[in-house]
Design a protein around this motif. Structure first.
Motif, PDB file in Angstrom:
ATOM      1  N   GLN A 108       3.294  -4.018   9.201  1.00  0.00           N
ATOM      2  CA  GLN A 108       2.888  -4.597   7.926  1.00  0.00           C
ATOM      3  C   GLN A 108       1.512  -4.092   7.491  1.00  0.00           C
ATOM      4  O   GLN A 108       1.259  -3.923   6.291  1.00  0.00           O
ATOM      5  N   ARG A 109       0.651  -3.829   8.450  1.00  0.00           N
ATOM      6  CA  ARG A 109      -0.667  -3.297   8.109  1.00  0.00           C
ATOM      7  C   ARG A 109      -0.544  -1.938   7.409  1.00  0.00           C
ATOM      8  O   ARG A 109      -1.250  -1.652   6.437  1.00  0.00           O
ATOM      9  N   ILE A 110       0.383  -1.123   7.887  1.00  0.00           N
ATOM     10  CA  ILE A 110       0.621   0.180   7.255  1.00  0.00           C
ATOM     11  C   ILE A 110       1.235  -0.001   5.876  1.00  0.00           C
ATOM     12  O   ILE A 110       0.808   0.627   4.892  1.00  0.00           O
ATOM     13  N   VAL A 111       2.223  -0.884   5.778  1.00  0.00           N
ATOM     14  CA  VAL A 111       2.909  -1.110   4.498  1.00  0.00           C
ATOM     15  C   VAL A 111       1.941  -1.651   3.449  1.00  0.00           C
ATOM     16  O   VAL A 111       1.903  -1.167   2.306  1.00  0.00           O
ATOM     17  N   PHE A 112       1.149  -2.643   3.838  1.00  0.00           N
ATOM     18  CA  PHE A 112       0.249  -3.264   2.863  1.00  0.00           C
ATOM     19  C   PHE A 112      -0.811  -2.296   2.371  1.00  0.00           C
ATOM     20  O   PHE A 112      -1.323  -2.443   1.249  1.00  0.00           O
ATOM     21  N   ASP A 113      -1.144  -1.296   3.171  1.00  0.00           N
ATOM     22  CA  ASP A 113      -2.148  -0.332   2.735  1.00  0.00           C
ATOM     23  C   ASP A 113      -1.649   0.467   1.534  1.00  0.00           C
ATOM     24  O   ASP A 113      -2.455   0.919   0.709  1.00  0.00           O
ATOM     25  N   PHE A 114      -0.333   0.653   1.440  1.00  0.00           N
ATOM     26  CA  PHE A 114       0.225   1.375   0.295  1.00  0.00           C
ATOM     27  C   PHE A 114       0.088   0.581  -1.000  1.00  0.00           C
ATOM     28  O   PHE A 114       0.130   1.154  -2.095  1.00  0.00           O
ATOM     29  N   ILE A 115      -0.060  -0.745  -0.882  1.00  0.00           N
ATOM     30  CA  ILE A 115      -0.176  -1.586  -2.071  1.00  0.00           C
ATOM     31  C   ILE A 115      -1.580  -1.506  -2.650  1.00  0.00           C
ATOM     32  O   ILE A 115      -1.778  -1.706  -3.856  1.00  0.00           O
ATOM     33  N   ARG A 116      -2.558  -1.190  -1.810  1.00  0.00           N
ATOM     34  CA  ARG A 116      -3.944  -1.138  -2.268  1.00  0.00           C
ATOM     35  C   ARG A 116      -4.163   0.018  -3.245  1.00  0.00           C
ATOM     36  O   ARG A 116      -3.475   1.038  -3.188  1.00  0.00           O
ATOM     37  N   ALA A 117      -5.149  -0.165  -4.097  1.00  0.00           N
ATOM     38  CA  ALA A 117      -5.584   0.942  -4.950  1.00  0.00           C
ATOM     39  C   ALA A 117      -6.136   2.051  -4.049  1.00  0.00           C
ATOM     40  O   ALA A 117      -6.714   1.777  -2.994  1.00  0.00           O
ATOM     41  N   PRO A 118      -5.938   3.306  -4.425  1.00  0.00           N
ATOM     42  CA  PRO A 118      -6.364   4.417  -3.567  1.00  0.00           C
ATOM     43  C   PRO A 118      -7.816   4.327  -3.101  1.00  0.00           C
ATOM     44  O   PRO A 118      -8.136   4.682  -1.956  1.00  0.00           O
TER      45      PRO A 118
END
Length: 217
Positions: A108-118
């Motif tokens: 989930q830590r990896i997945v949620f990072d994709f949701i963040r603004a670059p």
């Protein structure tokens, strides 16, 4: 009973597996933006706003592992998810924690990072999560080498946790081909009718997966 959940959520799938295993009757209360009533009710039931929530009469049960154990106690079926024998129960609970804490959490830590603004992404955190998954994969490959299921020869709470965690983790950080035991175990989970049903329930929502869902499984 009513289950407030979303079919694409890994922790919701964990509970759905247990419900499907024993054909336990329940009403699915979809948590989605267009289901306003369900969202309002869910907010009252779950102070931390974390799904799923199981409602049984006047009782609301939160946390996926606790919900599965609750089903064992109050709505038992042909499959028991936590053994009555103390040491066997500890093994099941230990493996459940292993999958939730060291596979589901870094995934989930990896997945949620994709949701963040670059500009606010956390590449170091993603790297650390990937390293944790590598350690977990290697350990699990040895732990299940002589087992059919996570804690032995009987399907349990640990497998309810393992199925969605390994399913999604392999999407974002593939299990190495050399870990044949773990890859075979993931395949057995996908072939289990209860989890195959949960996967099919979630199939229409694959476009929601932030990194992009692979064309498999």
């Amino acid at each position: 009973m009513q289950l407030y959940a979303h079919p694409f959520s890994s922790y919701c799938q964990k509970v759905l597996i247990a419900l499907y295993e024993n054909d336990t009757p329940f009403e699915f209360r979809m948590l989605a933006p267009d289901e306003k009533r369900n969202l309002v009710e869910f907010a009252k039931l779950s102070p931390m706003r974390r799904m799923p929530v199981l409602v049984d009469g006047e009782r609301a049960v939160v946390e996926s592992s606790v919900i599965v154990e609750y089903l064992d106690v109050h709505h038992p079926g042909r499959e028991r998810f936590v053994p009555q024998e103390a040491d066997a129960a500890l093994e099941v609970r230990g493996m459940d924690r292993m999958f939730d804490n060291y596979v589901m959490t870094p995934m989930q830590r990896i997945v949620f990072d994709f949701i963040r603004a670059p500009e606010v992404r956390d590449p170091k955190g993603v790297e650390e999560a990937g390293a944790m998954l590598d350690r977990a994969y290697a350990w699990l490959d040895g732990a299940i080498a002589t087992r059919t299921w996570a804690a032995g020869e009987t399907f349990s709470l640990a497998d309810c946790a393992a199925a969605p965690s390994l399913f999604y983790a392999d999407w974002v950080h593939p299990i190495p081909e050399g870990l044949a035991n773990l890859r075979a175990y993931r395949a057995r989970l996908l072939a289990r009718p209860s989890y195959a049903r949960a996967v099919d329930d979630a199939r229409p929502y694959r476009e929601m997966f932030p990194p992009g869902a692979p064309d498999r499984d």
